[in-house]
Scaffold this motif. Sequence first.
Motif: not given
Length: 230
Positions: A82, A87, A117-122, A124-125, A128
């Motif tokens: 992380n 993250c 990981k979910e924080q980083n995913r959201v 990153y969206s 974008q």
Amino acid sequence: MPKRIKDTYQKHLWIFTSVNILIFWSIFAHATFSFNEINSNLCKFVGTKSFIFFLSPIITIVLSGIMPNSVKEVLVFWKVKNRLPGCKAFSHFATEDPRVNIELLKNKVGEFPKEPKEQNRVWYSLYQQYRDDEVVWGSHRDFLLTRDLTSLSFLFLLVFGTTLLLFENSKYAFVYLGYLIVQYLSLSLAARNYGNRFVCNVLAKASQVYSNSIEKNNQYKMEEKTFDPK
């Protein structure tokens, strides 16, 4: 804007690599740390077109490609798991940055995720969506540049520092080793700060855009209410 951010700072990496090679060679070959010597080598270096336009870029590209991005990130953030600032985008940066409107951001992304990981995913969206924004793009570039400089500086510390300690006994070898350590630590700190700023800029942009859209929507509703069909 350029298709690849890295294309905008390749020359900076070439210059950084060239200067480090010159300083190393000045100490290794001449056992001295002389600005006159470095300047003399630099003049010869600039005059050698084959090195400027062929070898230096190739060396830089090879060295930059030796390490995967995951290793570069470890060298910057000093964490294995992380490690990316995304993250902790919502658990830390969103609440610490005064530019971020927490309520509006929650309305946009929903309840903030807690898992790194979910924080980083959201996050990153969100990135974008606003990757072409001038502020976001600029902070992303600054992070990538300093991250790559950090990885190069670590390689120089590892290779040049070890070589001088093994084969050069002059006092300048230890001075240069100290310089390499400071260079790596400084670039690592700079890259870390730029990475954190990059994450914050995306969050600030997301909440700002959502705020503007709400204001426009409210204004549109007010105009509808006050509209007189007569």
